[in-house]
Design an enzyme around this catalytic site. Structure first.
Site, PDB file in Angstrom:
ATOM      1  N   ARG A  74       0.821  -1.217   0.000  1.00 37.28           N
ATOM      2  CA  ARG A  74       0.000   0.000   0.000  1.00 37.28           C
ATOM      3  C   ARG A  74       0.853   1.264   0.000  1.00 37.28           C
ATOM      4  O   ARG A  74       0.539   2.241  -0.675  1.00 37.28           O
ATOM      5  CB  ARG A  74      -0.932   0.003   1.205  1.00 37.28           C
ATOM      6  CG  ARG A  74      -2.016  -1.063   1.085  1.00 37.28           C
ATOM      7  CD  ARG A  74      -2.986  -0.900   2.198  1.00 37.28           C
ATOM      8  NE  ARG A  74      -4.025  -1.894   2.199  1.00 37.28           N
ATOM      9  CZ  ARG A  74      -5.045  -1.868   3.042  1.00 37.28           C
ATOM     10  NH1 ARG A  74      -5.144  -0.892   3.923  1.00 37.28           N
ATOM     11  NH2 ARG A  74      -5.958  -2.798   3.009  1.00 37.28           N
TER      12      ARG A  74
ATOM     13  N   ASP B  96     -15.762   9.375   8.962  1.00 40.12           N
ATOM     14  CA  ASP B  96     -14.680   8.398   8.814  1.00 40.12           C
ATOM     15  C   ASP B  96     -13.378   9.191   8.805  1.00 40.12           C
ATOM     16  O   ASP B  96     -13.372  10.381   8.467  1.00 40.12           O
ATOM     17  CB  ASP B  96     -14.837   7.613   7.492  1.00 40.12           C
ATOM     18  CG  ASP B  96     -14.068   6.292   7.505  1.00 40.12           C
ATOM     19  OD1 ASP B  96     -14.688   5.236   7.661  1.00 40.12           O
ATOM     20  OD2 ASP B  96     -12.808   6.332   7.387  1.00 40.12           O
TER      21      ASP B  96
HETATM   22  C1  LIG Z   1     -13.806  -2.157   8.188  1.00 37.85           C
HETATM   23  S1  LIG Z   1     -14.449  -0.557   7.931  1.00 37.85           S
HETATM   24  C2  LIG Z   1     -16.039  -0.727   8.690  1.00 37.85           C
HETATM   25  C3  LIG Z   1     -17.110   0.033   7.943  1.00 37.85           C
HETATM   26  C4  LIG Z   1     -18.528  -0.087   8.502  1.00 37.85           C
HETATM   27  N1  LIG Z   1     -18.607   0.490   9.826  1.00 37.85           N
HETATM   28  C5  LIG Z   1     -18.984  -1.516   8.509  1.00 37.85           C
HETATM   29  O1  LIG Z   1     -19.049  -2.127   9.596  1.00 37.85           O
HETATM   30  O2  LIG Z   1     -19.289  -2.073   7.452  1.00 37.85           O
HETATM   31  C6  LIG Z   1     -13.522   0.410   9.143  1.00 37.85           C
HETATM   32  C7  LIG Z   1     -13.568   1.910   8.872  1.00 37.85           C
HETATM   33  O3  LIG Z   1     -13.014   2.581  10.016  1.00 37.85           O
HETATM   34  C8  LIG Z   1     -12.292   3.699   9.560  1.00 37.85           C
HETATM   35  N2  LIG Z   1     -11.330   4.133  10.594  1.00 37.85           N
HETATM   36  C9  LIG Z   1     -10.142   3.562  10.937  1.00 37.85           C
HETATM   37  N3  LIG Z   1      -9.537   4.264  11.899  1.00 37.85           N
HETATM   38  C10 LIG Z   1     -10.363   5.311  12.192  1.00 37.85           C
HETATM   39  C11 LIG Z   1     -10.293   6.402  13.104  1.00 37.85           C
HETATM   40  N4  LIG Z   1      -9.236   6.569  13.910  1.00 37.85           N
HETATM   41  N5  LIG Z   1     -11.304   7.294  13.133  1.00 37.85           N
HETATM   42  C12 LIG Z   1     -12.368   7.131  12.310  1.00 37.85           C
HETATM   43  N6  LIG Z   1     -12.489   6.134  11.420  1.00 37.85           N
HETATM   44  C13 LIG Z   1     -11.501   5.229  11.364  1.00 37.85           C
HETATM   45  C14 LIG Z   1     -11.637   3.213   8.280  1.00 37.85           C
HETATM   46  O4  LIG Z   1     -11.245   4.265   7.445  1.00 37.85           O
HETATM   47  C15 LIG Z   1     -12.731   2.330   7.673  1.00 37.85           C
HETATM   48  O5  LIG Z   1     -13.502   3.010   6.728  1.00 37.85           O
END
Ligand SMILES: C[S@@+](CC[C@H](N)C(=O)[O-])C[C@H]1O[C@@H](n2cnc3c(N)ncnc32)[C@H](O)[C@@H]1O
Length: 292
Positions: free
Chosen positions: A48, A149
């Site tokens: 990445r 996000d």
């Molecule tokens: C695996 S996805 C889950 C998406 C959705 N909530 C679901 O359950 O289908 C995790 C998301 O958390 C976000 N994320 C990671 N670290 C974060 C942070 N410190 N603050 C806010 N969002 C974060 C990522 O960018 C990603 O879009």
């Protein structure tokens, strides 16, 4: 043979990436986003971030990470973070949550306020919006969703609201027809969420680790699904203790299927099926409901 191939190191990689470089990346993303990258993620991180080196024209990880830490290029922090998040999601993921949401909002008086705190590419907040439309029997329910996000790329996709049709997965044809517009011509194979759904949602960047959250609450519902798994327990505890005062006293917190908050906070108690509610015995108390 291309220049790049000639430059491949002994490891066969285009750029040298040592265990020390990986450790630096792990520390940086942990401090910035709370994401605790497992040791097994070294290959993923390399591939990445190698894209970031190519995009910036920097030829070594040491130099890339030095520049990042010196703050030589602020916008690179955003790209670095975007590159390291995992954004897997889908419409009506963990389907059992949505009837619980529908039942909860049907009992509420006044406008419903929902925060979807790791909204990724938008499938989750749009599934929430669809559930609200169905619960209230209208495309314009008395509800607002703030979807946030850390990753600005996924937020752009979410705000755009256009998806390949196969992203709808097993959604019923009736639901798909009611809430999505089918693309024609050059847009064939794509669907766009109806403008009414889009209008219910405000998309905004928010780092759950940041000292300031640009949301005010109080919320009837917070979705925080499949993001806490990337954080360690102290970070999870801090975030949960900040959620509690942002919730209405009878608010619900939806967690991901593998997330268990019981051992990290006493502010919430489990209601069932990874749905939590405030624990009146807990230390963090909810604010009184705002009169609207
Ligand atoms: C695996 S996805 C889950 C998406 C959705 N909530 C679901 O359950 O289908 C995790 C998301 O958390 C976000 N994320 C990671 N670290 C974060 C942070 N410190 N603050 C806010 N969002 C974060 C990522 O960018 C990603 O879009």
């Amino acid at each position: 043979m291309t220049q790049t191939r000639q430059n491949r190191s002994d490891s066969g990689r285009e750029f040298e990436f040592t265990a020390g470089d990986f450790e630096r990346v792990r520390n940086l993303i942990y401090k910035r986003a709370g994401i605790a990258l497992a040791e097994s993620k070294q290959e993923m991180v390399y591939s990445r971030l190698a894209r970031r080196l190519r995009a910036t024209g920097i030829t070594s990880f040491v130099r890339y990470l030095d520049d990042l830490e010196r703050g030589a290029n602020d916008s690179e922090w955003e790209a670095f973070t975007n590159a390291l998040t995992t954004n897997l999601t889908s419409f009506f993921r963990e389907e059992h949550h949505f009837p619980i949401l529908a039942e909860h909002v049907a009992k509420l008086k006044g406008p419903v306020e929902i925060w979807c705190s790791a909204s990724s590419t938008g499938e989750e907040p749009y599934s929430i919006a669809i559930t609200l439309c169905e619960a209230f029997g209208t495309l314009t329910p008395p509800a607002h969703i703030i979807a946030t996000d850390i990753d600005t790329n996924v937020l752009n996709t979410a705000a755009n609201g256009v998806y390949p049709i196969d992203r709808l997965g097993k959604m019923s044809a009736e639901r798909a027809k009611r809430f999505f517009l089918k693309g024609k011509g050059e847009q064939a194979g794509l669907v766009r969420v109806r403008p009414e759904l889009r209008k219910m949602i405000t998309f905004q960047q928010l780092n759950l680790l940041a000292d300031h959250w640009p949301v005010s609450g109080p919320f009837d519902v917070i979705f925080c699904r499949n993001v806490m798994i990337y954080f360690d327990k102290p970070t999870q505890g801090k975030i949960l203790s900040r959620f509690a005062p942002l919730m209405k006293p009878d608010g619900l917190l939806f967690a991901g299927h593998s997330e268990n908050f019981l051992y990290v906070t006493d502010a919430f108690k489990l209601r069932g099926k990874t749905v939590y509610e405030l624990d009146p015995q807990g230390k963090a108390r909810a604010l009184p409901t705002r009169q609207t």
